[in-house]
Each structure stands twice: as structure tokens, then as C-alpha cells.
Scaffold this motif. Sequence first.
Motif, PDB file in Angstrom:
ATOM      1  N   LEU A   1       0.798  -1.225   0.000  1.00  0.00           N
ATOM      2  CA  LEU A   1       0.000   0.000   0.000  1.00  0.00           C
ATOM      3  C   LEU A   1       0.832   1.277   0.000  1.00  0.00           C
ATOM      4  O   LEU A   1       0.479   2.226  -0.714  1.00  0.00           O
ATOM      5  CB  LEU A   1      -0.956  -0.018   1.206  1.00  0.00           C
TER       6      LEU A   1
ATOM      7  N   ALA B   1       0.206   3.780  -2.920  1.00  0.00           N
ATOM      8  CA  ALA B   1      -0.336   5.112  -2.644  1.00  0.00           C
ATOM      9  C   ALA B   1       0.542   6.200  -3.256  1.00  0.00           C
ATOM     10  O   ALA B   1       0.036   7.206  -3.776  1.00  0.00           O
ATOM     11  CB  ALA B   1      -0.450   5.316  -1.136  1.00  0.00           C
TER      12      ALA B   1
ATOM     13  N   ARG C   1      -1.639   7.839  -6.012  1.00  0.00           N
ATOM     14  CA  ARG C   1      -2.085   9.054  -5.324  1.00  0.00           C
ATOM     15  C   ARG C   1      -3.591   9.047  -5.028  1.00  0.00           C
ATOM     16  O   ARG C   1      -4.333   9.922  -5.464  1.00  0.00           O
ATOM     17  CB  ARG C   1      -1.726  10.305  -6.137  1.00  0.00           C
ATOM     18  N   PRO C   2      -4.066   8.059  -4.252  1.00  0.00           N
ATOM     19  CA  PRO C   2      -5.491   8.023  -3.914  1.00  0.00           C
ATOM     20  C   PRO C   2      -5.835   9.065  -2.853  1.00  0.00           C
ATOM     21  O   PRO C   2      -4.970   9.517  -2.084  1.00  0.00           O
ATOM     22  CB  PRO C   2      -5.667   6.611  -3.348  1.00  0.00           C
TER      23      PRO C   2
ATOM     24  N   PRO D   1      -7.843  10.045   0.739  1.00  0.00           N
ATOM     25  CA  PRO D   1      -7.981   9.246   1.964  1.00  0.00           C
ATOM     26  C   PRO D   1      -9.118   8.229   1.883  1.00  0.00           C
ATOM     27  O   PRO D   1      -8.988   7.102   2.348  1.00  0.00           O
ATOM     28  CB  PRO D   1      -8.249  10.301   3.044  1.00  0.00           C
TER      29      PRO D   1
ATOM     30  N   GLU E   1     -10.387   6.866  -0.924  1.00  0.00           N
ATOM     31  CA  GLU E   1      -9.984   5.833  -1.871  1.00  0.00           C
ATOM     32  C   GLU E   1      -8.964   4.884  -1.252  1.00  0.00           C
ATOM     33  O   GLU E   1      -8.998   3.669  -1.499  1.00  0.00           O
ATOM     34  CB  GLU E   1      -9.409   6.475  -3.133  1.00  0.00           C
ATOM     35  N   LEU E   2      -8.068   5.426  -0.428  1.00  0.00           N
ATOM     36  CA  LEU E   2      -7.054   4.596   0.208  1.00  0.00           C
ATOM     37  C   LEU E   2      -7.702   3.539   1.104  1.00  0.00           C
ATOM     38  O   LEU E   2      -7.323   2.359   1.076  1.00  0.00           O
ATOM     39  CB  LEU E   2      -6.102   5.466   1.026  1.00  0.00           C
TER      40      LEU E   2
ATOM     41  N   ASN F   1      -7.955  -0.730   0.446  1.00  0.00           N
ATOM     42  CA  ASN F   1      -7.427  -1.692   1.407  1.00  0.00           C
ATOM     43  C   ASN F   1      -8.493  -2.643   1.935  1.00  0.00           C
ATOM     44  O   ASN F   1      -8.217  -3.824   2.157  1.00  0.00           O
ATOM     45  CB  ASN F   1      -6.774  -0.954   2.577  1.00  0.00           C
TER      46      ASN F   1
ATOM     47  N   PRO G   1      -6.872   4.502  -8.783  1.00  0.00           N
ATOM     48  CA  PRO G   1      -7.413   3.872  -7.572  1.00  0.00           C
ATOM     49  C   PRO G   1      -8.725   3.134  -7.804  1.00  0.00           C
ATOM     50  O   PRO G   1      -8.954   2.064  -7.221  1.00  0.00           O
ATOM     51  CB  PRO G   1      -7.600   5.057  -6.615  1.00  0.00           C
TER      52      PRO G   1
ATOM     53  N   SER H   1      -4.352  12.604   5.165  1.00  0.00           N
ATOM     54  CA  SER H   1      -3.971  11.436   5.945  1.00  0.00           C
ATOM     55  C   SER H   1      -2.461  11.428   6.123  1.00  0.00           C
ATOM     56  O   SER H   1      -1.736  12.275   5.579  1.00  0.00           O
ATOM     57  CB  SER H   1      -4.409  10.159   5.226  1.00  0.00           C
TER      58      SER H   1
ATOM     59  N   VAL I   1      -0.503   9.352   4.868  1.00  0.00           N
ATOM     60  CA  VAL I   1       0.105   9.065   3.566  1.00  0.00           C
ATOM     61  C   VAL I   1       0.482  10.369   2.878  1.00  0.00           C
ATOM     62  O   VAL I   1       1.596  10.520   2.366  1.00  0.00           O
ATOM     63  CB  VAL I   1      -0.852   8.242   2.682  1.00  0.00           C
TER      64      VAL I   1
END
Length: 485
Positions: free
Chosen positions: A37, A41, A45-46, A48, A50-51, A55, A102, A433, A435
Motif C-alpha cells: 500500500l 499510494a 495518489r489516492p 484518503p 480511496e485509500l 485496502n 485507484p 492522511s 500518507v
Amino acid sequence: MTVLSETKARSPRLALALLSLPSLLIAIDISVLSVALPRMAADLRPSPTELLWMNDIYGFMVGGTMITMGALGDRIGRRRLIVACSAVFAIASAVAAFASAPWMIILTRAVMGIAGAAIMPASMALIGELFPDPKRRVSAMGAYMTCFLTGMSVAPLLGGVMVEYWWWGSVFLLGVPVMLLTVLAAPRLLPESQTTVSAPLDVRSTVLCLAAILTLVATLKWSVNGAHPWEATALGLAGLLLGLVFVRRQRRLEHPLVDLSLLRRPGVGRALTVLFLTALLMGGTSLFATFYLQSVLGLSPLVAALWQIPSMLAMIVASNLGPWLGHRIAPARIVLGSLLVMTAGFVPYVFIPADRSGIAAIVVGGALATAGIGAAFPFLMNDIISHAPQELGGSAASLAQTANEIGIATGLVILGSLGTVVYRSHAGQADGSWVDGFRSATDPGALHHVRDAFVAGYHAVGVTGVATMAAVLLLYVVRRRPSAQ
């Protein structure tokens, strides 16, 4: 009545080995994405939201459709369903490996989740047909579950190697050869098995169940990612309403999709709750462990995976040690002791530092947590099956698998959302986030600030883990007393 048609298995052992391969892969796919991940990521570049969907959509689709797919296998044939869904899984895996956005990851993992949900209950049912002798059947089920747990354990190491030496999409290509082998070998090694069922599959119940789960999950995502309060509230109420309609429909149907009367049995309800909550914690903390090792400490995916080997070994050893001790010690005492060990595993996360000394917390905490659930899991499953009426044993097993799968995915959402909220509070951000924070930190000072904010979120997750396990222990002890008298 169950009917075997076409061919019988040439070799039950070979058939068991073939059935175990997809279970190994499905288990790997549940947790391997967390290793890839960070790289994924950075590339895709998803957002928050989409991230989180990338997952956890796989686990939610597995948990949300497993009961339905099990009923479908009873009607069209379990071997036929395994072959068809293995082919679908292979195609979706190949597409995910070369995804460029994503939404492609989210869509393909959703398809893979549905296919995985079909393969698992159909495989368990076929094992029952392959091994009619009760003792051999128990051994075969144990081998199948050991294979599944091994897949969950080796996923970080395997994913770390592949991401280190290839690219993040390579973790999805694992599914292609395994599923193609299943497609080719299943017609020769597996018997066909299906149950004569007079009632058709209730499509409305299927849609209601999945819609309720996904709507409630979306509520959590919206509330943590800046949605207006009334929007999140409206969505949450819609999810609860769909859930209530689903429950009411199951109570009215003569042949429901899931028999909810099982939940009123103390042994079943207690064990299901314990399975759900422990899976929730394991699913959520695995996400933080991966980001801590790679993003906070700056370790490569391979080195990070190597530091998680003790957790892998602890789970494998404990899953075999627990049943062995069960011949000498009362199962209730083993489960209680295992849950205490698991509780201790979350304590190091409460105090984990933002430097390399935190590796000890990851190793010790992870080993204790996985050893605890590994030893308790077989006994919890047995509690569910043994307390259910014989005619509802299959439904009880499906509920157990569903509780475990949804628990893992729910943990990713709830603990991920909790960590995000705490991170934003300490980082002084209204959105975004960790990330985004790690990616945008261009100087040592900014990176240090992001690390401290992420670790603060990790501390909150550790506190939640200890508190939740305390509630699980209380539930297990209190609910056992009436039956023990």
C-alpha cells in the motif's frame, strides 16, 4: 439431501491439496495489500477515502457475500462454482496488477472478494464429502484452516519480497497461476456436490445484506473525511434501516438466507462476538504496523516484512499447540489464557516510540497477539459448531467465517479512521492522511512532525486494542458461568 454426481475424487488427499491452494491465496490477498500500500499510494495518489476502500473492499465483499455464495454453491454445484470463480479471480487479479487508477484497484478487488467468498464455503462443503469419516474430516478441516492461517502469516514476507524486487502490481499476479491450476485440475480431482434445495435463493436478502454493510462502512468513511454531519447521519440511518429490513425479512422467510435464531444461542453468540472483535483488532493494527515500519522507520518493504516473521511463526505454532493442549487442559481455560496473551500483545502499541527502538514493540506485540488468536481460533470455531443444532451446522460455520472476514475489514475502517482523526489533531490538519503527510514532508523537521502525529494515532489504536480485549475477556468469562454450573 446431498447428491454426488459425475465423478468421485480419485484421491481425497490430492483433492484436499487442490482445495487448500485457493484458500492459501485468498488468505494472502486479505493482508498482502497492506505491504504494497505505501508504494501503491505513492504511485496512484489516492484520496484518503480511496485509500481505505482500496485496502478494505476485498474483505467486506468476502464477508458480505459469503453466506449468499455458499447457498448458490448448494444449488448449482460446488465444484462448478469453484471452477467459475477461480477463473474470475485470475482475470481480476491480472487486471489489478496493471491498474493505473485507484478506482481500478477498488473494482477489481471487489470482484476478487466475491469470487473468494464463493470458493471458501464451497471448499469446506466439499471437504465434508471427501472425508466422510469424522476423524479424517476433522484432520482435513484442520489442514485446510492451517493452510489459511499460513497464508495470512506469510503474506507480509511474500509481499515484501515481491514489492522489493518487482513492483507493487506483482502481488496481484500471485493469484493468476494458482487459480488457473484450480480451473484445470478441479474437474479431474474434485467430485461434483450439490444439495437438493426446493426454495430458490432469496435475491432480496442478498442485496439487503450487502447494501447494509457497505452503507454503514461508507458512513464511517464520510464522517472521517470531512463530510457534513447531516450527510454522514443520513447515510448511517439508511444503513441501519437496511439492516433492520434484512433482519425482519430473515425472520419472516420460511427458508431465510441466514437463520438468525443461531444468534440467540449463548455459545454461538458469544463465540461469534469474540471472533468478530479479535479479527477487528488484528485487521486494524496490521495496517499501522506496516506504515510504522516503512514510513516512520524508513525500512524497505522486504526488511519490514522480515521483522514481522516472529508474528508469522507465533501464529503457526499456536494454531497447532492450542488443539494439542486441548487434550490435557479444559478448552475454556485455553481460550481464556489465549485471550489474555492477545490482550498483552496490544500493550506495547500504547507506548511505541517514533524511533528504531519501536521495532521491539512491533515484534513482541505482534507475536503475542497472533499467538493468542491462533491458539483460541480452533476452540471458538468448535464452540459455534457444537452449540448449533446439527441441521444448522453449515449455517453456523458460514456465520463464523463471515464474522471473521467482516471483522478484519471493519478493523481497517474503524481503527484506520481513529488513527486518521488522531493524526490530524496532532498534525494540525483539517483533512488529509498520514500518507499525504509522509509524501509531502520535504525537510527533516516536517518529517519528524508527521512521524510524531502518526505515532500518536498508533498509541490511540493500542489503547483501543487493550480496552476492546478487556471487554472480550469480560464477555467470555461472564457468559460462560451459567453453562458451567
